[in-house]
Design an enzyme around this catalytic site. Structure first.
Site, PDB file in Angstrom:
ATOM      1  CG  ASN A  47       4.620   5.262   0.538  1.00  0.00           C
ATOM      2  OD1 ASN A  47       4.709   5.315  -0.685  1.00  0.00           O
ATOM      3  ND2 ASN A  47       5.147   4.260   1.241  1.00  0.00           N
ATOM      4  CB  THR A  96      10.747  -7.771   5.371  1.00  0.00           C
ATOM      5  OG1 THR A  96      11.492  -6.871   6.206  1.00  0.00           O
ATOM      6  CG2 THR A  96       9.402  -7.142   4.997  1.00  0.00           C
ATOM      7  NE  ARG A 150      18.899  -8.449   2.997  1.00  0.00           N
ATOM      8  CZ  ARG A 150      18.820  -7.414   3.837  1.00  0.00           C
ATOM      9  NH1 ARG A 150      19.893  -6.715   4.119  1.00  0.00           N
ATOM     10  NH2 ARG A 150      17.671  -7.089   4.397  1.00  0.00           N
ATOM     11  N   GLY A 183       5.029   2.824   8.706  1.00  0.00           N
ATOM     12  CA  GLY A 183       5.133   3.524   7.440  1.00  0.00           C
ATOM     13  C   GLY A 183       6.511   4.031   7.065  1.00  0.00           C
ATOM     14  CD  GLU A 184       7.366   2.130   4.118  1.00  0.00           C
ATOM     15  OE1 GLU A 184       6.395   2.613   3.487  1.00  0.00           O
ATOM     16  OE2 GLU A 184       7.407   0.963   4.538  1.00  0.00           O
ATOM     17  N   GLY A 196      12.044  -4.776  14.498  1.00  0.00           N
ATOM     18  CA  GLY A 196      12.937  -4.703  15.636  1.00  0.00           C
ATOM     19  C   GLY A 196      12.206  -5.053  16.910  1.00  0.00           C
ATOM     20  CG  ASP A 250      -1.928   1.108   1.241  1.00  0.00           C
ATOM     21  OD1 ASP A 250      -1.865   1.967   0.338  1.00  0.00           O
ATOM     22  OD2 ASP A 250      -2.758   1.152   2.158  1.00  0.00           O
ATOM     23  CG  HIS A 251       4.486   1.707  -1.317  1.00  0.00           C
ATOM     24  ND1 HIS A 251       5.827   2.000  -1.447  1.00  0.00           N
ATOM     25  CD2 HIS A 251       4.408   0.766  -0.343  1.00  0.00           C
ATOM     26  CE1 HIS A 251       6.525   1.271  -0.591  1.00  0.00           C
ATOM     27  NE2 HIS A 251       5.682   0.517   0.088  1.00  0.00           N
TER      28      HIS A 251
END
Length: 333
Positions: free
Chosen positions: A125, A206, A283, A121-122, A189, A52-53
């Site tokens: 966005n 993730t 990764r 969130g980030e 974390g 959701d971005h």
């Protein structure tokens, strides 16, 4: 698809793992995502999560449709696939009351098949309204209050809330599903894992970290679902898979807090300029060797995750699904 962990050193723990699919709204337009959800259901994936971005991570990825419109379309063309957001931030770009209504509607369209994934969130966005991007501690407090708002509105009837970060006045959600969607919280974390265990109905992460699961369980998450996202790049040969992974998903090699703090795709592209193919391949599981894909999934299983959803990087989603249907899912059920 389910896999009995016969060879796992953690056989005393929950022994079943379900494999799902990741719908990458950073890479694909809305109609493509709907078609992918249908194909994933046919291939045997039991569930999917959709990102959701508002922006993709890089301009090269090139897409970012409104996830909630796509969810409504997927609800109409699938019958068994369970679907959730992976994940939604209900703090700045969305008010939690709006997310409560959106998730309730999705749950009504997919009875028993929709779940709500939430996280802090980030900036990528959330900066679009010109508001200050809060630090993690503030965002964690905001997420806790947002979950409270969502669950309060899901009680039905007129509801009001006056908290530290959010206000709701005389709001009622009329279209409430039965059952209500579970709420899964993202964690990377110990602080977020503790919050997920204390407030969430499940965990989304993730990285296959045993410590994340242990903290989640100790805080109240024991027995709750644990979802881990695995990023892969299947192709007919490893060289082309590695090349695609570097071109499309170089941010896989970016560590630390940059993914939460940078505001623009161009910033991620600048940061990724020094990334090498080998760093991305560390990764991202690349190539057509089924054993490498199984081993990557097993890392999540051994860390305590009972759901693993797979993100295929690049345009060949159909090839990856066919490969998983033939080579991977049979081993997991």
């Amino acid at each position: 698809a389910r896999f009995w962990r016969r060879m796992s050193p953690n056989r005393h723990r929950r022994a079943m793992t379900e494999i799902g699919f990741s719908l990458s709204s950073e890479e694909f337009g809305p109609n493509d995502l709907v078609r992918q959800a249908c194909a994933a259901e046919r291939a045997g994936f039991g569930f999917a999560l959709i990102s959701d971005h508002f922006h993709p991570w890089t301009d090269r990825q090139g897409q970012s449709p409104f996830a909630w419109s796509v969810i409504g379309a997927i609800a109409q063309v699938t019958s068994s696939l369970r679907l959730g957001t992976g994940v939604t931030c209900p703090l700045v770009r969305y008010h939690p009351a709006l997310i409560a209504q959106a998730a309730a509607t999705a749950g009504a369209m997919m009875p028993g098949r929709f779940f709500l994934g939430l996280g802090t969130g980030e900036n990528l966005n959330e900066h679009i309204y010109g508001r200050r991007w809060p630090g993690y501690e503030t965002r964690s407090e905001m997420l806790e209050e947002a979950v409270e708002v969502v669950r309060q509105l899901w009680q039905g009837g007129l509801q009001s809330h006056r908290g530290t970060y959010f206000t709701v006045e005389n709001a009622r959600i009329y279209s409430l599903p039965d059952p209500l969607p579970p709420i899964y919280l993202a964690a990377a974390g110990p602080e977020s894992a503790e919050l997920a265990g204390r407030l969430g109905d499940g965990l989304v992460s993730t990285a296959p970290l045993r410590s994340t699961v242990e903290t989640f369980e100790a805080a109240g998450g024991r027995g709750k679902p644990r979802f881990g996202q695995l990023t892969v790049c299947w192709a007919k040969d490893e060289a082309s898979a590695r090349k695609t992974a570097l071109e499309v998903w170089p941010t896989a090699a970016i560590h630390g807090g940059a993914s939460q703090e940078l505001p623009l795709p161009s910033h991620f592209e600048a940061l990724a300029k020094g990334v090498t193919e080998d760093q991305v391949a560390e990764r991202v599981t690349c190539g057509p060797d089924p054993e490498r894909h199984v081993q990557a999934i097993q890392q999540f299983v051994d860390a305590g995750f009972d759901h693993v959803y797979v993100h295929q990087v690049g345009p060949d989603q159909a090839g990856m699904m066919d490969f998983y249907a033939r080579e991977i899912l049979p081993r997991f059920g």
